[in-house]
Design a protein around this motif. Sequence first.
Motif, PDB file in Angstrom:
ATOM      1  N   LEU A  99       1.614  -1.117  -0.399  1.00 27.72           N
ATOM      2  CA  LEU A  99       0.135  -0.099  -0.373  1.00 27.72           C
ATOM      3  C   LEU A  99       0.618   0.929  -0.276  1.00 27.72           C
ATOM      4  CD1 LEU A  99      -2.938  -1.078   2.671  1.00 27.72           C
ATOM      5  CD2 LEU A  99      -3.318  -0.050   0.265  1.00 27.72           C
ATOM      6  N   PRO A 100       0.753   2.140  -1.201  1.00 28.00           N
ATOM      7  CA  PRO A 100       1.239   3.288  -0.622  1.00 28.00           C
ATOM      8  C   PRO A 100       1.279   4.191   0.246  1.00 28.00           C
ATOM      9  CG  PRO A 100      -0.051   2.891  -2.580  1.00 28.00           C
ATOM     10  CD  PRO A 100      -0.306   1.205  -2.052  1.00 28.00           C
ATOM     11  N   ASP A 101       2.250   4.842   0.890  1.00 28.80           N
ATOM     12  CA  ASP A 101       2.003   6.127   2.354  1.00 28.80           C
ATOM     13  C   ASP A 101       0.882   6.544   2.126  1.00 28.80           C
ATOM     14  OD1 ASP A 101       4.815   4.311   2.859  1.00 28.80           O
ATOM     15  OD2 ASP A 101       6.022   5.815   2.328  1.00 28.80           O
ATOM     16  N   HIS A 102       0.803   7.567   0.892  1.00 28.89           N
ATOM     17  CA  HIS A 102      -0.475   8.125   1.010  1.00 28.89           C
ATOM     18  C   HIS A 102      -1.201   7.653   1.523  1.00 28.89           C
ATOM     19  CE1 HIS A 102      -1.346   7.198  -3.180  1.00 28.89           C
ATOM     20  NE2 HIS A 102      -2.379   7.990  -3.248  1.00 28.89           N
ATOM     21  N   LEU A 103      -2.233   6.402   0.755  1.00 29.21           N
ATOM     22  CA  LEU A 103      -2.955   5.789   1.078  1.00 29.21           C
ATOM     23  C   LEU A 103      -3.269   5.235   2.967  1.00 29.21           C
ATOM     24  CD1 LEU A 103      -4.575   3.754  -1.919  1.00 29.21           C
ATOM     25  CD2 LEU A 103      -5.247   5.631  -1.252  1.00 29.21           C
ATOM     26  N   LEU A 104      -1.672   4.579   3.001  1.00 33.54           N
ATOM     27  CA  LEU A 104      -1.684   4.328   4.458  1.00 33.54           C
ATOM     28  C   LEU A 104      -2.389   6.417   5.018  1.00 33.54           C
ATOM     29  CD1 LEU A 104       1.024   2.168   4.018  1.00 33.54           C
ATOM     30  CD2 LEU A 104      -1.548   1.475   4.824  1.00 33.54           C
ATOM     31  N   ASP A 105      -1.848   7.154   5.427  1.00 38.11           N
ATOM     32  CA  ASP A 105      -2.103   8.321   6.166  1.00 38.11           C
ATOM     33  C   ASP A 105      -3.546   8.947   5.197  1.00 38.11           C
ATOM     34  OD1 ASP A 105       0.709   8.595   6.146  1.00 38.11           O
ATOM     35  OD2 ASP A 105       1.269   9.609   4.939  1.00 38.11           O
ATOM     36  N   TYR A 106      -4.064   8.868   4.481  1.00 33.72           N
ATOM     37  CA  TYR A 106      -5.634   9.374   4.351  1.00 33.72           C
ATOM     38  C   TYR A 106      -5.762   7.805   5.251  1.00 33.72           C
ATOM     39  CZ  TYR A 106     -10.028   9.412   2.267  1.00 33.72           C
ATOM     40  OH  TYR A 106     -11.551  10.039   2.491  1.00 33.72           O
ATOM     41  N   ALA A 107      -6.010   6.971   5.629  1.00 32.38           N
ATOM     42  CA  ALA A 107      -7.046   6.103   5.929  1.00 32.38           C
ATOM     43  C   ALA A 107      -6.448   5.937   7.924  1.00 32.38           C
ATOM     44  CB  ALA A 107      -6.952   4.599   5.642  1.00 32.38           C
ATOM     45  N   GLY A 108      -5.293   6.812   7.929  1.00 33.16           N
ATOM     46  CA  GLY A 108      -4.814   6.572   9.760  1.00 33.16           C
ATOM     47  C   GLY A 108      -3.958   5.027   9.791  1.00 33.16           C
ATOM     48  N   ILE A 109      -4.013   4.226   9.010  1.00 33.21           N
ATOM     49  CA  ILE A 109      -3.177   3.110   9.311  1.00 33.21           C
ATOM     50  C   ILE A 109      -1.971   2.497   9.117  1.00 33.21           C
ATOM     51  CG2 ILE A 109      -3.582   0.617   7.574  1.00 33.21           C
ATOM     52  CD1 ILE A 109      -5.576   1.335   6.690  1.00 33.21           C
ATOM     53  N   THR A 110      -1.328   1.806  11.035  1.00 39.45           N
ATOM     54  CA  THR A 110      -0.300   1.768  10.683  1.00 39.45           C
ATOM     55  C   THR A 110       0.174   0.721  11.092  1.00 39.45           C
ATOM     56  OG1 THR A 110      -0.720   2.390  12.742  1.00 39.45           O
ATOM     57  CG2 THR A 110       0.199   4.569  12.065  1.00 39.45           C
ATOM     58  N   GLU A 111      -0.293   0.064  11.994  1.00 37.73           N
ATOM     59  CA  GLU A 111       0.184  -1.257  12.689  1.00 37.73           C
ATOM     60  C   GLU A 111      -0.588  -2.678  11.836  1.00 37.73           C
ATOM     61  OE1 GLU A 111       1.533  -1.955  16.404  1.00 37.73           O
ATOM     62  OE2 GLU A 111       2.971   0.120  16.128  1.00 37.73           O
ATOM     63  N   ASN A 112      -1.744  -2.419  11.831  1.00 37.15           N
ATOM     64  CA  ASN A 112      -2.562  -3.066  10.977  1.00 37.15           C
ATOM     65  C   ASN A 112      -3.565  -2.615  10.910  1.00 37.15           C
ATOM     66  OD1 ASN A 112      -1.893  -5.741  12.823  1.00 37.15           O
ATOM     67  ND2 ASN A 112      -2.329  -4.310  15.006  1.00 37.15           N
ATOM     68  N   ILE A 113      -4.234  -3.574   9.821  1.00 32.25           N
ATOM     69  CA  ILE A 113      -6.157  -2.872   8.781  1.00 32.25           C
ATOM     70  C   ILE A 113      -7.077  -3.834   9.025  1.00 32.25           C
ATOM     71  CG2 ILE A 113      -6.655  -2.495   6.660  1.00 32.25           C
ATOM     72  CD1 ILE A 113      -3.715  -2.081   5.618  1.00 32.25           C
ATOM     73  N   SER A 114      -7.884  -3.428   9.170  1.00 35.45           N
ATOM     74  CA  SER A 114      -9.434  -4.325   9.193  1.00 35.45           C
ATOM     75  C   SER A 114      -9.971  -3.894   8.215  1.00 35.45           C
ATOM     76  CB  SER A 114     -10.293  -3.238   9.790  1.00 35.45           C
ATOM     77  OG  SER A 114     -10.325  -3.822  11.965  1.00 35.45           O
ATOM     78  N   PHE A 115      -9.810  -5.321   7.079  1.00 38.71           N
ATOM     79  CA  PHE A 115     -10.536  -5.438   5.844  1.00 38.71           C
ATOM     80  C   PHE A 115     -12.046  -6.564   6.371  1.00 38.71           C
ATOM     81  CE2 PHE A 115      -6.418  -6.517   5.605  1.00 38.71           C
ATOM     82  CZ  PHE A 115      -6.192  -6.093   3.848  1.00 38.71           C
ATOM     83  N   VAL A 116     -12.892  -4.557   5.948  1.00 35.39           N
ATOM     84  CA  VAL A 116     -14.532  -4.611   5.544  1.00 35.39           C
ATOM     85  C   VAL A 116     -15.054  -5.262   4.435  1.00 35.39           C
ATOM     86  CG1 VAL A 116     -15.936  -4.124   7.240  1.00 35.39           C
ATOM     87  CG2 VAL A 116     -13.837  -3.296   8.040  1.00 35.39           C
ATOM     88  N   GLY A 117     -15.552  -6.388   4.317  1.00 37.49           N
ATOM     89  CA  GLY A 117     -17.100  -6.646   3.211  1.00 37.49           C
ATOM     90  C   GLY A 117     -17.609  -5.727   3.749  1.00 37.49           C
ATOM     91  N   VAL A 118     -18.025  -5.683   2.630  1.00 36.58           N
ATOM     92  CA  VAL A 118     -19.405  -4.652   2.317  1.00 36.58           C
ATOM     93  C   VAL A 118     -20.100  -5.286   0.533  1.00 36.58           C
ATOM     94  CG1 VAL A 118     -19.688  -2.327   1.966  1.00 36.58           C
ATOM     95  CG2 VAL A 118     -17.996  -2.648   3.408  1.00 36.58           C
ATOM     96  N   ARG A 119     -20.341  -5.754   0.145  1.00 36.11           N
ATOM     97  CA  ARG A 119     -21.106  -6.226  -0.624  1.00 36.11           C
ATOM     98  C   ARG A 119     -19.773  -6.440  -2.184  1.00 36.11           C
ATOM     99  NH1 ARG A 119     -25.523  -3.099  -2.117  1.00 36.11           N
ATOM    100  NH2 ARG A 119     -24.693  -1.774  -1.026  1.00 36.11           N
ATOM    101  N   LYS A 120     -20.247  -5.508  -2.565  1.00 34.89           N
ATOM    102  CA  LYS A 120     -19.523  -5.875  -3.897  1.00 34.89           C
ATOM    103  C   LYS A 120     -17.820  -5.374  -3.914  1.00 34.89           C
ATOM    104  CE  LYS A 120     -23.212  -7.027  -6.553  1.00 34.89           C
ATOM    105  NZ  LYS A 120     -22.910  -8.343  -7.241  1.00 34.89           N
ATOM    106  N   ILE A 121     -17.792  -4.652  -2.658  1.00 36.89           N
ATOM    107  CA  ILE A 121     -16.268  -3.620  -2.768  1.00 36.89           C
ATOM    108  C   ILE A 121     -15.590  -3.595  -0.736  1.00 36.89           C
ATOM    109  CG2 ILE A 121     -16.575  -1.949  -4.058  1.00 36.89           C
ATOM    110  CD1 ILE A 121     -16.788  -0.237  -1.472  1.00 36.89           C
ATOM    111  N   PHE A 122     -14.232  -3.867  -0.509  1.00 36.55           N
ATOM    112  CA  PHE A 122     -14.227  -3.972   0.874  1.00 36.55           C
ATOM    113  C   PHE A 122     -13.336  -3.190   1.156  1.00 36.55           C
ATOM    114  CE2 PHE A 122     -10.979  -5.776  -1.427  1.00 36.55           C
ATOM    115  CZ  PHE A 122      -9.491  -5.815  -1.448  1.00 36.55           C
ATOM    116  N   GLN A 123     -13.075  -2.717   2.129  1.00 44.24           N
ATOM    117  CA  GLN A 123     -12.766  -1.244   3.461  1.00 44.24           C
ATOM    118  C   GLN A 123     -11.568  -2.046   3.824  1.00 44.24           C
ATOM    119  OE1 GLN A 123     -16.032   0.070   4.904  1.00 44.24           O
ATOM    120  NE2 GLN A 123     -16.630   2.119   3.353  1.00 44.24           N
ATOM    121  N   LEU A 124     -10.519  -0.528   3.652  1.00 44.98           N
ATOM    122  CA  LEU A 124      -9.025  -1.196   4.345  1.00 44.98           C
ATOM    123  C   LEU A 124      -9.593   0.466   5.769  1.00 44.98           C
ATOM    124  CD1 LEU A 124      -8.725  -1.757   2.035  1.00 44.98           C
ATOM    125  CD2 LEU A 124      -6.394  -2.375   2.351  1.00 44.98           C
TER     126      LEU A 124
END
Length: 162
Positions: A99-124
Amino acid sequence: MGLFLSTFVNKVDKKGRVSIPAPFRSTLAEGRTNAPIDVVIYPSLTHQALDACPLSYLEKLSDALDNDALPAEYRDLIDTTVFGRSVQLTLDPEGRINLPDHLLDYAGITENISFVGVRKIFQLWDPAAFDTHEKATRDKARANNISLSTILAKANSLAKGA
């Protein structure tokens, strides 16, 4: 296209690599034979999270945006915020992406990621941020007496009236 279901938490390594959960990899790979598996990731329009989907989903979105009845500002919004900020990533043989840094920074993701199924997409999500979001969403559903049966009844009612 299959559905993305459930929630998984995975570790992000120091290089920004994370393993896509196996059920999500299977959904991304549907209909592909021995071809590399790609995922498109972009900042969510509604949350401090990332949205992810197969390229085929964005192709459908692109086709929908070609509808002349759709206001031009909608096209511009999606073109700028989704297509313009998307990254297409290929999963490595272990099912990981970098994952590029700009995306990690946008979502505030550092050490762990929650992958969340949302029907036709998923979220991080950052796991703590997702926990807060999920609790607020459940509280709102309870306060408004929203359940699966009420949603199905409303959808059926709308379909009959259409």
